[in-house]
Design a protein around this motif. Structure first.
Motif, PDB file in Angstrom:
ATOM      1  N   GLU A 107      -0.426  -9.145 -13.189  1.00 31.86           N
ATOM      2  CA  GLU A 107      -1.573  -9.683 -13.532  1.00 31.86           C
ATOM      3  C   GLU A 107      -1.325 -10.731 -12.894  1.00 31.86           C
ATOM      4  OE1 GLU A 107      -3.958 -10.389 -16.572  1.00 31.86           O
ATOM      5  OE2 GLU A 107      -2.693 -10.745 -17.552  1.00 31.86           O
TER       6      GLU A 107
ATOM      7  N   ARG B 156      -2.861  -5.647 -11.693  1.00 31.76           N
ATOM      8  CA  ARG B 156      -2.297  -4.628 -10.556  1.00 31.76           C
ATOM      9  C   ARG B 156      -1.575  -3.167 -12.141  1.00 31.76           C
ATOM     10  NH1 ARG B 156      -2.138  -0.446  -7.040  1.00 31.76           N
ATOM     11  NH2 ARG B 156      -0.083   0.997  -7.146  1.00 31.76           N
TER      12      ARG B 156
ATOM     13  N   ARG C 154      -2.426   4.187 -11.761  1.00 27.87           N
ATOM     14  CA  ARG C 154      -2.447   3.318 -10.528  1.00 27.87           C
ATOM     15  C   ARG C 154      -3.639   2.738 -10.447  1.00 27.87           C
ATOM     16  NH1 ARG C 154       0.379   7.786  -7.624  1.00 27.87           N
ATOM     17  NH2 ARG C 154      -1.668   7.756  -6.188  1.00 27.87           N
ATOM     18  N   SER C 155      -3.738   1.451 -11.048  1.00 29.03           N
ATOM     19  CA  SER C 155      -4.813   0.894 -10.743  1.00 29.03           C
ATOM     20  C   SER C 155      -4.686  -1.065 -10.766  1.00 29.03           C
ATOM     21  CB  SER C 155      -5.419   1.272 -12.471  1.00 29.03           C
ATOM     22  OG  SER C 155      -5.198   0.841 -13.256  1.00 29.03           O
ATOM     23  N   THR C 156      -5.674  -1.058  -9.888  1.00 29.37           N
ATOM     24  CA  THR C 156      -6.071  -2.150  -9.270  1.00 29.37           C
ATOM     25  C   THR C 156      -7.437  -2.977  -9.715  1.00 29.37           C
ATOM     26  OG1 THR C 156      -4.478  -1.617  -6.908  1.00 29.37           O
ATOM     27  CG2 THR C 156      -5.519  -3.449  -6.935  1.00 29.37           C
TER      28      THR C 156
ATOM     29  N   SER D 104     -12.800  -2.747  -8.882  1.00 27.42           N
ATOM     30  CA  SER D 104     -11.607  -1.407  -9.824  1.00 27.42           C
ATOM     31  C   SER D 104     -11.162   0.062  -8.999  1.00 27.42           C
ATOM     32  CB  SER D 104     -11.726  -1.915 -11.398  1.00 27.42           C
ATOM     33  OG  SER D 104     -10.908  -0.711 -12.082  1.00 27.42           O
TER      34      SER D 104
END
Length: 637
Positions: free
Chosen positions: A199, A220, A242-244, A267
């Motif tokens: 981050e 991320r 998986r996250s952004t 998001s």
């Protein structure tokens, strides 16, 4: 995919040691205390100080000392110390909150506030309403914890302030706000199951008199995860995520009386799950694909010392789909608010006009589903009156919502607080609330257009103590709901499989104890919930909610290290309405440590579920087991 595959539930006795420990905390809350190191205080998940200010209770910033509502505050330091990757995991350590999740991070998550279903909690991000007109309630798995700076949790009905949905309470989430010189930050983290976090961001203020403030952040997160299913036919792969996410918050002070604020959050989440239709002959990697976007623009004007207004326009989009199993839903909410506040000595008056527009788009992606493109609007007038003088505090609220589909609905609340001493305060309140049927419940193949709003009637009594770094609260409540919407057998809808109907009544009744106290060089804190969430028609315990749930923690400072331990304990629950499928109780022990490696660097290490307890929050769905996490953050002082 059908409506039956969506959410999670809890309940049984806690061990005597837990009850004894929490009883000791409550009894010692009024004792004297010694000073606590600032770092330790920042890490501790404590009850809020009466000096704190909150906005959730009345939609206007007020000192906590002026409120009668049952509110918890979670700051960024507490969020970071938790080491959590999911917002629900942070909330689960608060009084009156239980959660369930269908597997790992990114899968369907439910938050029960005082035993009330997810759809009965109104959720806001920087004042922007977040909801799903498909499942009902916010999709908690979509909200990025990395972007959240502060959380306010209001327990108890608040429909008289917020309108539809706030039957169990309100959760307000706030992103970082810029102030002072530019402050950049960056962080990395690693954990078991291939967890990786990164981050970065910057916040500050610029211009003449710091008239312009800003905060930007991006994060991320990836994880290999674990097998989401604990039993039954399913793909035995690891279901990771998986996250952004990113956010921007900008403010401009035009002059001493006028200010503009703009917020934006986005998001994306890609997570694995195991579909019910799995066959070993044709293995597939089932994925959840989620997207959340929120945007808000607000103008605050202080016309006189007594009179101020706020005008805001907000918009949110919540999108969810599965692949390769074909399902997709998207909810868009648009909100308009004009709020007026007037202060006259000990009196506070408020009046607000609000409009909410909901839109649902569910395309038909297979032969078993039907296309839904529907919308509705709600227009409301909300009035409030507050009085605070000496030992007395009074708060009155009334609201009328006019829905474009089912007509008008009124709600109201009365709350009173009396300061017995400067430290002790007694409170009492009653209130009504409602939840309008979702567009899916009314217009899908399982829907019935004539569904009526679900309604609640709540009464509660509270006793609170606060002095220095010690605090204690006891709240007893009873919230009765009628016209509950449940999915049942065949009826008047298009589907022969089953239909929604207003067929049930429920009651959420319980006692919540919470305390924080410094003793023997250690900060002790904990809470216990003794509740009886039940179906009034069958007498059965409501699914996936425990009758007893507790958290307990202790923190201390040793040689520059903050060392802490937590206990989360929950009793037996049932996974179904008939109370035939039992989910066993559990107790989890978590350990953490943090220190400043240098002036600008902080190291955090955690072990969660130290005993590697095998437990389930939803039947046949696995939980992560013992996990380890270490994170390093750079933030120039």
């Amino acid at each position: 995919m059908t409506i039956l595959s969506l959410r999670a539930r809890r309940a049984a006795p806690l061990r005597p040691a837990v009850l004894a420990a929490l009883s000791f905390i409550a009894a010692s809350a009024a004792q004297s205390q010694e000073a606590m190191p600032p770092l330790l205080l920042a890490q501790n998940a404590r009850l809020p100080s009466l000096r704190d200010t909150v906005v959730t209770a009345t939609r206007t910033e007020q000192p906590l000392a002026d409120l009668v509502a049952d509110v918890s505050i979670i700051d960024r330091e507490t969020i970071e110390a938790s080491g959590a990757t999911g917002l629900a995991d942070v909330l689960a350590r608060q009084p009156g909150v239980q959660i369930t999740r269908n597997g790992g991070i990114g899968n369907a998550t439910s938050v029960y506030l005082r035993g009330a279903e997810t759809r009965f909690t109104a959720v806001y991000i920087d004042g922007v309403r977040v909801d799903s007109q498909s499942t009902g309630g916010a999709q908690w798995e979509q909200i990025p914890l990395a972007q959240i700076e502060r959380i306010e949790v209001l327990r108890g009905p608040a429909a008289a302030v917020y309108g539809s949905d706030a039957i169990g309470g309100v959760v307000q989430l706030f992103t970082r706000k810029g102030e002072g010189p530019a402050r950049p930050y960056a962080g990395v983290g690693l954990g078991t199951q291939g967890l990786r976090k990164i981050e970065a961001g910057v916040s500050g203020a610029a211009g003449t008199g710091s008239a312009f403030d800003y905060a930007l952040g991006i994060a991320r997160e990836t994880s290999d995860g674990f097998d989401a299913k604990a039993s039954g036919a399913h793909n035995p792969d690891r279901d990771g995520h998986r996250s952004t996410s990113g956010n921007a918050r900008l403010g401009l002070r035009i002059d001493a009386k006028h200010r503009l604020d703009a917020t934006l959050l986005a998001s994306r989440m890609d997570s694995g799950y195991d579909d019910f239709a799995y066959t070993p002959a044709q293995p597939v990697d089932d994925r959840n694909l989620s997207r959340l976007r929120t945007a808000g623009l607000a103008w605050d004007a202080k016309w006189t010392e007594a009179y101020s207004t706020r005008v805001s326009v907000t918009d949110s989009t919540s999108r969810y789909q599965t692949t390769p199993a074909p399902y997709q839903t998207e909810t868009r909410l648009r909100g308009y608010l004009w709020q007026n506040d007037y202060r006259l000595g000990a009196h506070r008056f408020s009046a607000a006009l609000e409009r909410r527009e909901d839109h649902l788009n569910n395309p038909a992606l297979d032969a078993w589903s039907m296309s839904i493109v529907q919308g509705r609007s709600q227009d409301a007038l909300a009035l409030g009156y507050g009085y605070q003088r000496g030992s007395h505090t009074l708060q009155l609220n009334a609201r009328h919502d006019s829905d474009s589909e089912f007509g008008g609905k009124g709600s109201g609340s009365v709350a009173y607080g009396y300061a017995l001493t400067p430290q002790w305060r007694a409170t009492a309140s009653v209130g009504t609330a409602f939840r309008a049927p979702t567009l899916y419940q009314r217009f899908s193949q399982y829907g019935v257009a004539s569904l009526r709003p679900e309604t609640g009637h709540n009464a509660e009594l509270g006793l609170r103590y606060a002095q220095g770094r010690s605090s204690f609260s006891a709240v007893v409540y009873r919230n009765r709901l009628s016209n509950l919407i449940l999915f049942g057998g065949a009826g008047t809808c298009a589907s022969s499989f089953g239909c929604y109907a207003n067929t049930a009544r429920a009651q959420y009744q319980g006692l919540t104890l919470a305390a924080s106290h410094h003793w023997a060089g250690v900060q002790w804190h904990g809470s216990i919930d003794l509740q009886n969430p039940r179906d009034l028609d069958t007498g059965k315990q409501l699914a996936r909610r425990a009758k007893r749930h507790a958290t307990f923690g202790a923190d201390t400072l040793v040689a520059g290290w903050t060392l802490g331990a937590e206990l989360q304990a929950s009793g037996r629950r049932f996974d179904n309405a008939a109370n035939t499928n039992v989910l066993g109780g559990y107790a989890l022990v978590n350990l953490y440590a943090s220190t400043r490696l240098a002036r600008d660097y902080t190291l955090l290490a955690r072990i969660d579920n130290l005993g590697d307890k095998d437990y389930q929050l939803a039947r046949t769905y696995a939980t992560p087991g013992r996990t380890f996490y270490v994170g390093l953050k750079w933030a120039p002082q």
